[in-house]
Design a protein around this motif. Structure first.
Motif, mmCIF file in Angstrom:
data_model
loop_
_atom_site.group_PDB
_atom_site.id
_atom_site.type_symbol
_atom_site.label_atom_id
_atom_site.label_comp_id
_atom_site.label_asym_id
_atom_site.label_seq_id
_atom_site.Cartn_x
_atom_site.Cartn_y
_atom_site.Cartn_z
ATOM 1 N N THR A 116 100.132 41.021 59.659
ATOM 2 C CA THR A 116 101.247 41.948 59.487
ATOM 3 C C THR A 116 102.137 41.519 58.329
ATOM 4 O OG1 THR A 116 101.232 42.455 61.854
ATOM 5 C CG2 THR A 116 103.233 43.020 60.637
ATOM 6 N N ALA B 110 100.345 42.326 55.051
ATOM 7 C CA ALA B 110 100.351 43.770 54.795
ATOM 8 C C ALA B 110 101.715 44.223 54.277
ATOM 9 C CB ALA B 110 99.997 44.524 56.074
ATOM 10 N N LYS B 111 102.778 43.721 54.887
ATOM 11 C CA LYS B 111 104.132 44.094 54.480
ATOM 12 C C LYS B 111 104.421 43.627 53.060
ATOM 13 C CE LYS B 111 108.969 43.678 55.936
ATOM 14 N NZ LYS B 111 109.891 43.113 56.965
ATOM 15 N N VAL C 93 100.630 47.337 51.891
ATOM 16 C CA VAL C 93 99.442 48.051 52.349
ATOM 17 C C VAL C 93 99.393 48.012 53.872
ATOM 18 C CG1 VAL C 93 98.147 47.484 50.241
ATOM 19 C CG2 VAL C 93 98.009 45.964 52.230
ATOM 20 N N SER C 94 98.393 48.672 54.436
ATOM 21 C CA SER C 94 98.225 48.677 55.887
ATOM 22 C C SER C 94 97.492 47.422 56.346
ATOM 23 C CB SER C 94 97.450 49.916 56.332
ATOM 24 O OG SER C 94 96.122 49.844 55.851
ATOM 25 N N LYS C 95 97.610 47.131 57.649
ATOM 26 C CA LYS C 95 96.889 45.986 58.199
ATOM 27 C C LYS C 95 95.377 46.176 58.087
ATOM 28 C CE LYS C 95 98.973 45.873 62.239
ATOM 29 N NZ LYS C 95 99.304 45.398 63.601
ATOM 30 N N SER C 96 94.923 47.413 58.223
ATOM 31 C CA SER C 96 93.472 47.668 58.117
ATOM 32 C C SER C 96 92.979 47.395 56.700
ATOM 33 C CB SER C 96 93.156 49.111 58.520
ATOM 34 O OG SER C 96 93.811 50.034 57.656
ATOM 35 N N THR C 97 93.836 47.651 55.708
ATOM 36 C CA THR C 97 93.442 47.347 54.325
ATOM 37 C C THR C 97 93.309 45.840 54.123
ATOM 38 O OG1 THR C 97 94.504 49.333 53.444
ATOM 39 C CG2 THR C 97 94.115 47.541 51.894
ATOM 40 N N SER D 249 92.604 43.678 56.433
ATOM 41 C CA SER D 249 91.393 43.296 57.159
ATOM 42 C C SER D 249 90.146 43.592 56.341
ATOM 43 C CB SER D 249 91.341 44.031 58.497
ATOM 44 O OG SER D 249 90.145 43.720 59.183
ATOM 45 N N ASN D 250 90.103 44.761 55.692
ATOM 46 C CA ASN D 250 88.933 45.151 54.908
ATOM 47 C C ASN D 250 88.774 44.306 53.642
ATOM 48 O OD1 ASN D 250 87.929 47.190 56.590
ATOM 49 N ND2 ASN D 250 89.379 48.686 55.764
#
Length: 336
Positions: A5, A8-9, A13-17, A19-20
Motif C-alpha cells: 500500500t 502504491a501510494k 498507482v494501484s496495489k494491483s499495478t 503486484s503486477n
C-alpha cells in the motif's frame, strides 16, 4: 516495514499495478515500472517470493550467499559438503547464489528468489548483504563473526579465530621467533579483526611489544603478482622477519615462491604458517603447517541452524563455535 500500500501510494498507482510489476503476470509500461521500483527501493519494500504464491507451502530451499563466487577452493567444497549433508537430513535443497552482488540488492531480484533463508559467508563490517536481508525479514545465518551492530540479533557459526591466531603466534614464539609477520585477510572482513586480536594477545601475554610494522592486510581481490610484490618488499625491507603467518595456503604458496627467488630457505631461514589449507595445484615442499578450520562442520551447523529458523524451531539467537586444531608440518622450525 513498508507495505504494498505504501509503495502504491508513493508511486501513484494501484496495489494491483505494484503486484503486477513484481509478479510480471501482466505487462506494465517502462515508465510505470520504473516509478514502482524506485518507490519500492526508497521505502525498503521487498516482496518475498512466497508472498506471491498465494498460500503455497515453502519450497524447502536454503541459499548460500558468497562474496565472490568466481573461484571455489577445497575449503568451499568441504563447506558445501557439510551443508548438503544437513539438507539431505532435513529434506531441503541448497541454492548457491552466483548472482553479482549489486543485483542481489534490487527489489526485483528479491521478489524472484525462491529461497526460504540464506547463509552469508565471509561477512564484512559493514555488510550490505546482511543489512538488506534484515530489512527483508529473511531468515539468515552468518558463517563468521557478524558485524558488531547486528551481532546480538543474528545467529552465526564460527571458529574461535582469535584463539587460533593466538595459538599459531604462540607456537612461533616458542620456536624462538619474534619477527613474526602477519599477512592477514582483507581488513573489512570480520575474521581479520578476530585474528589480529589473537596475534596481539600472544605478544601481550608475554609482555613483548607487538611488532606493528609487521602486521599487514591483503586487499579483497588482490592479484597474485601484486601480492608477490608486497611479500618481496616486506622480506627485503624487514630483515628481522623470520616467520610469517598467512590467511590461507594460497598466500603461503606465494611466500614460498618469493622466498625461493630471494634465496631464503623454508623453514631454516623463514617459517610459514597458514590459516586455511585451500589446496594448491602443486604440493608445497616442505609441507605447510595450517589451522584446520573444520569447514564441513561449519557448513553442516550453519545449514542446520538456518533450517531450524526457517521452520520456526529456532527463534532463539545462537552463536555456534566450531573447534580448530593446528596441523603441524615441516614449514616451521626453531629460529637459528
Amino acid at each position: 516495514m513498508a507495505t504494498i500500500t505504501d509503495v502504491a501510494k508513493k508511486a501513484g498507482v494501484s496495489k494491483s499495478t505494484v503486484s503486477n510489476v513484481f509478479s510480471k503476470k501482466r505487462p506494465i509500461g517502462q515508465a510505470v515500472t520504473k516509478r514502482v521500483m524506485d518507490a519500492a527501493k526508497e521505502l525498503g519494500y521487498h516482496p518475498t517470493y512466497w508472498s506471491r504464491q498465494q498460500g503455497l507451502p515453502k519450497n524447502r530451499i536454503i541459499g548460500l550467499l558468497l562474496q565472490n563466487s568466481s573461484t571455489f577452493t577445497s575449503f568451499h567444497f568441504a563447506l558445501l559438503s557439510g551443508m548438503v549433508e544437513a539438507c539431505r537430513e532435513y529434506s531441503y535443497r541448497l541454492l548457491i547464489n552466483t548472482v553479482p552482488l549489486p543485483w542481489t540488492m534490487e527489489p526485483d531480484y528479491v521478489a524472484e528468489s525462491p529461497v526460504d533463508g540464506e547463509i552469508v559467508l565471509d561477512p564484512t563490517d559493514p555488510d550490505k548483504r546482511i543489512e538488506e536481508r534484515i530489512k527483508q525479514g529473511m531468515p539468515m545465518v552468518v558463517i563468521g563473526r557478524p558485524p558488531f551492530a547486528y551481532a546480538p540479533h543474528l545467529s552465526s557459526v564460527d571458529n574461535d579465530n582469535a584463539g587460533a591466531a593466538q595459538q599459531v603466534t604462540n607456537h612461533l614464539l616458542e620456536l624462538g621467533h619474534s619477527g613474526i609477520a602477519f599477512l592477514n585477510a582483507a581488513k573489512e572482513t570480520t575474521v581479520s579483526l578476530a585474528r589480529e586480536a589473537g596475534y596481539r594477545a600472544a605478544f601481550q601475554s608475554r609482555n613483548v611489544p607487538v611488532p606493528e610494522q609487521l602486521l599487514f592486510y591483503r586487499e579483497q581481490e588482490m592479484e597474485e603478482e601484486a601480492l608477490a610484490e608486497a611479500v618481496r618488499g616486506l622480506l627485503r625491507s624487514k630483515p628481522q622477519v623470520t616467520a610469517m603467518i598467512t590467511d590461507s595456503s594460497w598466500e603461503a604458496s606465494i611466500v614460498y615462491k618469493v622466498a625461493a627467488e630471494e634465496g631464503m630457505d623454508i623453514p631454516a631461514r623463514l617459517s610459514v604458517f597458514a590459516f586455511m589449507n585451500i589446496g594448491e595445484p602443486i604440493r608445497l615442499k616442505p609441507e605447510l603447517s595450517t589451522v584446520n578450520l573444520n569447514a564441513e562442520a561449519l557448513g553442516f551447523e550453519a545449514a542446520k541452524l538456518l533450517i531450524e529458523r526457517c521452520e520456526g524451531r529456532g527463534a532463539q539467537i545462537k552463536q555456534v563455535a566450531i573447534g580448530t586444531t593446528l596441523d603441524l608440518k615441516g614449514s616451521c622450525a626453531t629460529k637459528m
